[in-house]
Design an enzyme around this catalytic site. Sequence first.
Site, short mmCIF file in Angstrom:
data_model
loop_
_atom_site.label_atom_id
_atom_site.label_comp_id
_atom_site.label_asym_id
_atom_site.label_seq_id
_atom_site.Cartn_x
_atom_site.Cartn_y
_atom_site.Cartn_z
N ALA A 1 -10.47 68.70 38.56
CA ALA A 1 -11.20 67.46 38.79
C ALA A 1 -10.31 66.52 39.60
O ALA A 1 -9.20 66.87 39.98
CB ALA A 1 -11.60 66.83 37.46
N SER A 2 -10.82 65.32 39.90
CA SER A 2 -10.03 64.37 40.70
C SER A 2 -10.79 63.07 40.88
O SER A 2 -12.01 63.00 40.72
CB SER A 2 -9.72 64.92 42.10
OG SER A 2 -9.04 66.13 42.05
N ASN A 3 -10.04 62.03 41.27
CA ASN A 3 -10.59 60.81 41.86
C ASN A 3 -10.05 60.70 43.27
O ASN A 3 -8.88 61.03 43.53
CB ASN A 3 -10.15 59.56 41.09
CG ASN A 3 -10.61 59.57 39.65
OD1 ASN A 3 -11.78 59.83 39.36
ND2 ASN A 3 -9.70 59.28 38.73
N ASN B 1 -15.78 63.53 41.35
CA ASN B 1 -16.41 64.80 41.00
C ASN B 1 -17.89 64.68 40.72
O ASN B 1 -18.49 65.62 40.21
CB ASN B 1 -15.70 65.48 39.83
CG ASN B 1 -14.21 65.59 40.06
OD1 ASN B 1 -13.43 65.05 39.29
ND2 ASN B 1 -13.81 66.23 41.13
#
Length: 805
Positions: A252-254, A517
């Site tokens: 996942a990530s921002n 995401n």
Amino acid sequence: MSGRLAAITAALCLTSATVALLPAPSSAAATGPGGETVAEGRHTAQISRTEYGIPHILARDFDGLGYGYGYAFAQDNVCELADQVVTLRGERSRFFGPDGESGEGSDLASDTYYGGQLRAGTVRQLLDQKAPLGPTAELRRMVEGYAAGYNRYLRDTGVGKLPDPRCKGKPWVRPVTALDLWSVVYDVNRATGTVALAPDIGEAKPPTAGAGGTVASGIPDGKDTTASKTSGATAAASVVPGGQGLAAADVASNGWALGRDATRTGNAMVLANPHLPWALGNFRFYQVQLTIPGTLDVSGAGLYGTPLVEIGHNRNLAWTHTASDAQHASFYALKLVPGDPTSYVVDGKAEQMRRRTVPVTVRDQNGKLSTVERTLYTSRFGPVLSSAWTTRTAYAVRDANADNLRSMNAWLAMGKAHNLAQLRTAQNTYQGIPWTYTLAADTSGGTYFTDSSAVPHLTDAQLARCARPDSEEGPAALDGSTLACAWGSDPDALVPGIYGPSHQPRLSRTDYVANSNNGPQYTNPEAPVTGLPGVYDIDPHLDQRAQLGLRMIAERSDGTDGLGAPGFTEATLRASMLGNRVLSAETGRDDVVDMCRAHPSLTTTDGTEVDVRQACTTLARWDTRADTGSRGAALWITFFNRLLDGGPPDIWRRVPYDPAQPLTTPRGIKGDEVRVQRALADAVQDFAARDLPVDTELGAVQKWAGIPLPGCDVGCFDVVEAGPDSGTGTPTVGAVGTSFLMAVELTPDGPRAHTLLTYGESSNPASPHYTDQTRLFSRKQWVAERFTQAEIAGDPALTVTTLHS
């Protein structure tokens, strides 16, 4: 001549006194399992290490650049690449036995899968292709150099004298080849597809008599599957609703790209915040700067064992990635021929599964080696799974990245790009980004978002017609009995079966693009991205992290977040990132406090009456932040996770999801709902069972190698999930979340950046760079990046190593 170019020119003209201090040149070569060699020709590189051991590699060509990178990486993480190579060569059973860490035969299954790949020559065949399908000449030279640099370190140091006690003197630590490194790349590219299912593929075998409709192990309910040790990392995947494919669970990530209209300076900025497992293996980042004067100067981070910067910036351009919400693989349900479970029917005609015999060398408990033969089964839709293979049905998985080594071409071209137009050209030319969105900005002040990843060409009509829901007999899947459900192609797609650039989501803005995401639709709510094929936007709903990210941008834009005048600066960008806000608490804490004030005694799931008054007081006093010293955060995280486990959130949400209000719903918590009350009672009981006060600081129970960690996984932007067991000094595989942080401003005078690699540059517990940046993360401190030669030379901790071969 630039300062750095002068430095490397000087390095090529060393005095005899200086040469005596350098490692001796060598012409040795490494040999791989197939007899391939990596000759160490003429390589020259300079490794300048600044604070926290961050390497800056300077070379005159790509051979030398790879050489320096491979050597520097080996200094910090020699054991990790050695372990990855054991996996990718299908030799875990040879060195560690067939049962693996789980004791359930995971190594044998893994070796079957990877041994089959080697015997099929999959990676070799991809390497035989010319660019853009195969690697460019520059990349081939860089990978050859990387292998030579790694091997140089290994030879100079000696396996018996390695500084990392985990692999010192171990027989499985051996030289690597370019093929090994390309196999690492290939594995990374398929992380959200077949790699997550490698043990399941390796275990596949036809059902025995009487299997009927019985479901085998693995993914019988179609909910999730977790791979064991693959490439030294724990990978996970989950079935996407609707029978459409797989999605990564712990990937996942921002990511934000802020344009000139969103910043106080008018300069574009990029925030990178990938969330990946902290467990050792190829899903950890390594921070590096790579420079060939006049050709390439890029700084950022790349995944272990890959030869490039994959998230980073150069002088004029910065980019990051977040895990795409699109599908990158598909399950297919195969209708088997009655009486023959290795044949299946497609459009009324029987087809035989292809079989490949794989010999695996296995070490028994007494150290004796023997060879066992295993069989892999493949259909026209991809490898067949062990899970849910009955006499009626089998399941196969098709991976959109099954032919992808192009990713490195794309990332190298992006690192060379001077602006967003060139970045777009790089991605369109190579179409190799495997499973991520891209968010980027350049010195013009513009921003750009796209999903240029490899996405199966499945129309909405196909999905509606072909999807089979999950059942007791197997996972959700597409109908494999007809070619009408097979992937199509786009005229502008570089390879068959995927969507081309003309169908990919894109958005250019001068204010911002952002992603956490969520699907592409709300990349910027002022300009919703719609009309996409369904495979690109599986679920348009925004989770709380995505909502919080957009809220943080909006509040910074109007100055209502408490960080000063409106508009971003690089300092307020960093402060926003590590503000550790918890949206689930901002929108629901008061509801819970009202509930527990009205009900000071609550009943747990097991029927125990619990006094919740102290818990209520703790939550009321809490500032709704997930800082290490926050009292109330740990209790809230425990409570909210209990609540999430207790049933569908629609039951306990005070305001349900409203498609007309996607940025602010659902929200709130129904205090009169019994499962809400039970969740709080269970949380209090859980704290009592662990002999912890309900107002325990978050950092006391959320640690890595004994270091308190901020962040959370219940509505935090700064995602961190780590239990108290990871505070024993031996990190566990359970930690996941914020890994490499980068906040960069693209000024006319050059980039200004701060970074943070949360687990440090080295995986060696004996290294000073094992957790030095973890301590910074615990204190919300960043590292000021040194990008120019003057900045690098000005570091009082600077060390320089010059290599020749």
